[in-house]
Design a protein around this motif. Structure first.
Motif, PDB file in Angstrom:
ATOM      1  N   GLY A 172       2.419  -3.142  -8.689  1.00 43.23           N
ATOM      2  CA  GLY A 172       1.485  -4.137  -8.177  1.00 43.23           C
ATOM      3  C   GLY A 172       0.899  -3.806  -6.832  1.00 43.23           C
ATOM      4  O   GLY A 172       0.330  -4.677  -6.161  1.00 43.23           O
ATOM      5  N   ALA A 173       0.997  -2.543  -6.417  1.00 42.79           N
ATOM      6  CA  ALA A 173       0.519  -2.127  -5.102  1.00 42.79           C
ATOM      7  C   ALA A 173      -0.795  -1.354  -5.226  1.00 42.79           C
ATOM      8  O   ALA A 173      -1.295  -1.105  -6.322  1.00 42.79           O
ATOM      9  CB  ALA A 173       1.584  -1.286  -4.404  1.00 42.79           C
ATOM     10  N   VAL A 174      -1.341  -0.954  -4.076  1.00 38.21           N
ATOM     11  CA  VAL A 174      -2.632  -0.273  -3.998  1.00 38.21           C
ATOM     12  C   VAL A 174      -2.412   1.165  -3.529  1.00 38.21           C
ATOM     13  O   VAL A 174      -1.707   1.395  -2.541  1.00 38.21           O
ATOM     14  CB  VAL A 174      -3.580  -1.011  -3.029  1.00 38.21           C
ATOM     15  CG1 VAL A 174      -4.921  -0.291  -2.939  1.00 38.21           C
ATOM     16  CG2 VAL A 174      -3.772  -2.456  -3.473  1.00 38.21           C
ATOM     17  N   ALA A 175      -3.021   2.120  -4.222  1.00 39.79           N
ATOM     18  CA  ALA A 175      -2.838   3.538  -3.914  1.00 39.79           C
ATOM     19  C   ALA A 175      -4.009   4.075  -3.098  1.00 39.79           C
ATOM     20  O   ALA A 175      -5.168   3.920  -3.479  1.00 39.79           O
ATOM     21  CB  ALA A 175      -2.708   4.348  -5.206  1.00 39.79           C
ATOM     22  N   VAL A 176      -3.677   4.721  -1.962  1.00 33.50           N
ATOM     23  CA  VAL A 176      -4.665   5.372  -1.110  1.00 33.50           C
ATOM     24  C   VAL A 176      -4.290   6.850  -1.020  1.00 33.50           C
ATOM     25  O   VAL A 176      -3.167   7.182  -0.642  1.00 33.50           O
ATOM     26  CB  VAL A 176      -4.704   4.760   0.307  1.00 33.50           C
ATOM     27  CG1 VAL A 176      -5.748   5.465   1.163  1.00 33.50           C
ATOM     28  CG2 VAL A 176      -4.972   3.260   0.248  1.00 33.50           C
TER      29      VAL A 176
ATOM     30  N   VAL B 130       0.844  -1.190   0.000  1.00 34.82           N
ATOM     31  CA  VAL B 130       0.000   0.000   0.000  1.00 34.82           C
ATOM     32  C   VAL B 130       0.880   1.242   0.000  1.00 34.82           C
ATOM     33  O   VAL B 130       1.954   1.250   0.621  1.00 34.82           O
ATOM     34  CB  VAL B 130      -0.905   0.030   1.260  1.00 34.82           C
ATOM     35  CG1 VAL B 130      -1.832   1.247   1.237  1.00 34.82           C
ATOM     36  CG2 VAL B 130      -1.700  -1.254   1.397  1.00 34.82           C
ATOM     37  N   VAL B 131       0.413   2.287  -0.663  1.00 39.63           N
ATOM     38  CA  VAL B 131       1.064   3.594  -0.592  1.00 39.63           C
ATOM     39  C   VAL B 131      -0.004   4.612  -0.193  1.00 39.63           C
ATOM     40  O   VAL B 131      -1.026   4.760  -0.863  1.00 39.63           O
ATOM     41  CB  VAL B 131       1.702   3.991  -1.933  1.00 39.63           C
ATOM     42  CG1 VAL B 131       2.394   5.342  -1.804  1.00 39.63           C
ATOM     43  CG2 VAL B 131       2.695   2.926  -2.390  1.00 39.63           C
ATOM     44  N   LEU B 132       0.242   5.301   0.928  1.00 44.40           N
ATOM     45  CA  LEU B 132      -0.683   6.319   1.437  1.00 44.40           C
ATOM     46  C   LEU B 132      -0.048   7.687   1.243  1.00 44.40           C
ATOM     47  O   LEU B 132       1.013   7.975   1.798  1.00 44.40           O
ATOM     48  CB  LEU B 132      -0.967   6.078   2.923  1.00 44.40           C
ATOM     49  CG  LEU B 132      -1.755   7.174   3.659  1.00 44.40           C
ATOM     50  CD1 LEU B 132      -3.155   7.332   3.082  1.00 44.40           C
ATOM     51  CD2 LEU B 132      -1.818   6.874   5.162  1.00 44.40           C
ATOM     52  N   LEU B 133      -0.721   8.543   0.472  1.00 44.67           N
ATOM     53  CA  LEU B 133      -0.174   9.844   0.128  1.00 44.67           C
ATOM     54  C   LEU B 133      -1.223  10.938   0.277  1.00 44.67           C
ATOM     55  O   LEU B 133      -2.421  10.690   0.135  1.00 44.67           O
ATOM     56  CB  LEU B 133       0.325   9.850  -1.330  1.00 44.67           C
ATOM     57  CG  LEU B 133       1.497   8.926  -1.668  1.00 44.67           C
ATOM     58  CD1 LEU B 133       1.646   8.807  -3.176  1.00 44.67           C
ATOM     59  CD2 LEU B 133       2.782   9.462  -1.051  1.00 44.67           C
ATOM     60  N   ASN B 134      -0.766  12.160   0.522  1.00 47.80           N
ATOM     61  CA  ASN B 134      -1.611  13.351   0.499  1.00 47.80           C
ATOM     62  C   ASN B 134      -1.487  14.011  -0.868  1.00 47.80           C
ATOM     63  O   ASN B 134      -0.370  14.197  -1.361  1.00 47.80           O
ATOM     64  CB  ASN B 134      -1.155  14.351   1.558  1.00 47.80           C
ATOM     65  CG  ASN B 134      -1.453  13.888   2.968  1.00 47.80           C
ATOM     66  OD1 ASN B 134      -2.396  14.338   3.587  1.00 47.80           O
ATOM     67  ND2 ASN B 134      -0.633  12.971   3.474  1.00 47.80           N
ATOM     68  N   GLN B 135      -2.610  14.408  -1.451  1.00 49.80           N
ATOM     69  CA  GLN B 135      -2.500  15.072  -2.743  1.00 49.80           C
ATOM     70  C   GLN B 135      -1.900  16.466  -2.599  1.00 49.80           C
ATOM     71  O   GLN B 135      -1.138  16.899  -3.474  1.00 49.80           O
ATOM     72  CB  GLN B 135      -3.863  15.161  -3.429  1.00 49.80           C
ATOM     73  CG  GLN B 135      -3.722  15.660  -4.872  1.00 49.80           C
ATOM     74  CD  GLN B 135      -5.018  15.690  -5.623  1.00 49.80           C
ATOM     75  OE1 GLN B 135      -6.105  15.616  -5.036  1.00 49.80           O
ATOM     76  NE2 GLN B 135      -4.938  15.804  -6.946  1.00 49.80           N
ATOM     77  N   VAL B 136      -2.217  17.165  -1.504  1.00 46.94           N
ATOM     78  CA  VAL B 136      -1.656  18.491  -1.250  1.00 46.94           C
ATOM     79  C   VAL B 136      -1.050  18.507   0.144  1.00 46.94           C
ATOM     80  O   VAL B 136      -1.702  18.112   1.116  1.00 46.94           O
ATOM     81  CB  VAL B 136      -2.718  19.599  -1.370  1.00 46.94           C
ATOM     82  CG1 VAL B 136      -2.145  20.956  -0.972  1.00 46.94           C
ATOM     83  CG2 VAL B 136      -3.264  19.659  -2.798  1.00 46.94           C
ATOM     84  N   ASP B 137       0.193  18.964   0.251  1.00 47.26           N
ATOM     85  CA  ASP B 137       0.861  19.062   1.536  1.00 47.26           C
ATOM     86  C   ASP B 137       0.208  20.143   2.390  1.00 47.26           C
ATOM     87  O   ASP B 137       0.038  21.277   1.950  1.00 47.26           O
ATOM     88  CB  ASP B 137       2.340  19.389   1.319  1.00 47.26           C
ATOM     89  CG  ASP B 137       3.126  19.407   2.613  1.00 47.26           C
ATOM     90  OD1 ASP B 137       3.101  20.452   3.295  1.00 47.26           O
ATOM     91  OD2 ASP B 137       3.760  18.394   2.950  1.00 47.26           O
ATOM     92  N   TYR B 138      -0.132  19.781   3.619  1.00 46.61           N
ATOM     93  CA  TYR B 138      -0.882  20.715   4.462  1.00 46.61           C
ATOM     94  C   TYR B 138      -0.057  21.896   4.934  1.00 46.61           C
ATOM     95  O   TYR B 138      -0.609  22.951   5.265  1.00 46.61           O
ATOM     96  CB  TYR B 138      -1.477  19.980   5.672  1.00 46.61           C
ATOM     97  CG  TYR B 138      -0.502  19.684   6.792  1.00 46.61           C
ATOM     98  CD1 TYR B 138      -0.457  20.483   7.926  1.00 46.61           C
ATOM     99  CD2 TYR B 138       0.382  18.608   6.715  1.00 46.61           C
ATOM    100  CE1 TYR B 138       0.433  20.216   8.956  1.00 46.61           C
ATOM    101  CE2 TYR B 138       1.268  18.328   7.730  1.00 46.61           C
ATOM    102  CZ  TYR B 138       1.291  19.130   8.851  1.00 46.61           C
ATOM    103  OH  TYR B 138       2.186  18.865   9.859  1.00 46.61           O
TER     104      TYR B 138
END
Length: 416
Positions: free
Chosen positions: A206-210, A179-187
């Protein structure tokens, strides 16, 4: 991109410069196709640039909430679960949010907090990724809660957390990545990360994007379906103006809904919630992301607030956002004493969200003085002034005034 330091050599802008910028602001406001939206909100004579923390109140919402309290709850009482549509609100409101983040109907459910939804999404994503992958990559610059939740999810699922800067994600991906957990915009900085490119890289591994959309939904096009995002979460009290503590939302792409295994299987997400059976059978579709009884008052407050978006194109919002932040930075350059602030927000449009972050000595005192003079932004310790630009109700005259008052405050505090 490197930080950009204000290089204005004058301690104060000339009267001619000030007049020219004011005149430009008035012309830009007159040509603004979203200008009439401002009157939909309850605003005072100040400049409100903190919509990236709490959006302004849409003026029609109190009357709608009064109806929820006095008629739906006060008169209909339990009947409102059916007659007022309370039971279907999480999916119905989700479908109202869907076009604002580029999703088709039936993929977003509203409820719980962002933190709870991050937990659901990360654990479910790890289960979707399957065995043999034991790493969860998490944005090293993320809002702290996302990191805390991801670390807890990793402990519970037997995964290992790998903190990584968003730009370094492609190089960090590998056969162990689940899994990769990312913020679209840095706070902090307002930097916009490359959702399409990073999602594609995650999928290629082959991973899942959150994705966490808290600082992007309602400010810019997201394109969840277009870019093949797997799961996403976001709050509704910033650019969506849902009110303090309004419920968050969870997006599960249709292709993953049958495999979405929530770590919080509450009775509200049961296929037969009123069957009260001891064994859990998940509901179909986005309802699978529900947990317990939804917060109806906050949910319907949010639903009413979303009326302010009727007829608004997100592309128009994005165009105004970029124009506003460009103009504000230009005014800061013209007005602010030399060397007093440094922009940590990218100048490139492709890398900018809808806020401007300025590094400044004695930032806490400066922000306090700004607020006293009617310019409301916020602070990220130790030294960042944040100014959020909500295109539905912030205008170009607001941007010019905020920069001018900032310059006045900094001039007064020079050498203090």
């Amino acid at each position: 991109m490197s930080e950009t330091t204000n290089t204005n050599t004058n301690t104060t802008a000339s009267a001619t410069t000030t007049e020219a910028l004011r005149e430009r602001a008035l012309k830009l406001d007159a040509a603004d196709q979203l200008a009439d939206r401002r009157e939909l909100f309850a605003l005072d004579d100040g400049v409100y640039l903190d919509g990236n923390s709490l959006g302004a109140l849409p003026a029609h919402v109190p009357a709608r909430v009064q109806d929820v309290l006095t008629r739906q709850w006060g008169e209909l009482r339990i009947r409102s679960w059916e007659e007022s549509g309370w039971w279907t609100a999480p999916e119905r409101v989700g479908d109202r949010i869907a076009p604002l983040v580029g999703a088709a109907a039936g993929q977003i459910v509203v409820g719980d907090s962002t933190s709870v939804n991050v937990f659901k999404a990360v654990v479910a994503a790890a289960r979707i990724a399957g065995e043999g992958r034991d790493e969860i990559l998490v944005d090293a610059t993320t809002f702290p809660t996302d990191g805390y939740i991801a670390a807890s999810a990793a402990r519970l699922t037997g995964h290992r957390i790998v903190p990584v800067a968003p730009a370094d994600v492609p190089a960090a991906l590998g056969p162990r990545t689940a899994v990769v957990l990312l913020n679209q915009v840095d706070y902090r900085s307002g930097r916009l990360h490359d959702l399409p490119g990073l999602t594609a890289a995650v999928h290629a591994a082959g991973a899942v994007a959150v994705w966490d959309l808290c600082h992007s939904a309602g400010a810019l096009p997201v394109g969840l379906d277009e870019h093949g995002v797997d799961l996403a979460v976001g709050c509704t009290y910033k650019y969506l103006n849902g009110g303090p503590g309004s419920p968050a939302y969870l997006y599960v792409a249709e292709r993953h809904q049958a495999a979405f295994d929530s770590p919080l299987p509450g009775w509200n997400s049961h296929a037969d919630p009123f069957g009260m059976t001891p064994d859990y059978a998940p509901a179909d579709g986005s309802a699978r992301g529900r947990v317990g009884t939804p917060d109806i008052v906050s949910m319907l407050t949010l639903e009413a607030a979303l009326d302010a978006w009727d007829g608004v194109e997100v592309d128009a919002v994005r165009a105004k956002s970029l124009a506003l932040t460009d103009f504000f930075l230009e005014c800061v350059e013209a007005y602010v004493p030399a060397g007093r602030v440094t922009s940590v927000t990218p100048a490139a449009h492709a890398e900018r969200g809808s806020q401007v972050a300025l590094r400044c000595d004695d930032a806490e005192s400066v922000m306090r003085r700004l607020i006293e003079r009617g310019v409301v932004g916020d602070l990220r310790r130790p030294d960042v002034l944040r100014f959020g630009f909500t295109p539905l109700y912030v205008g170009f005259a607001d941007a010019e005034r905020a920069a001018r008052v900032l310059a006045e405050v900094l001039a007064e505090t020079a050498g203090a």
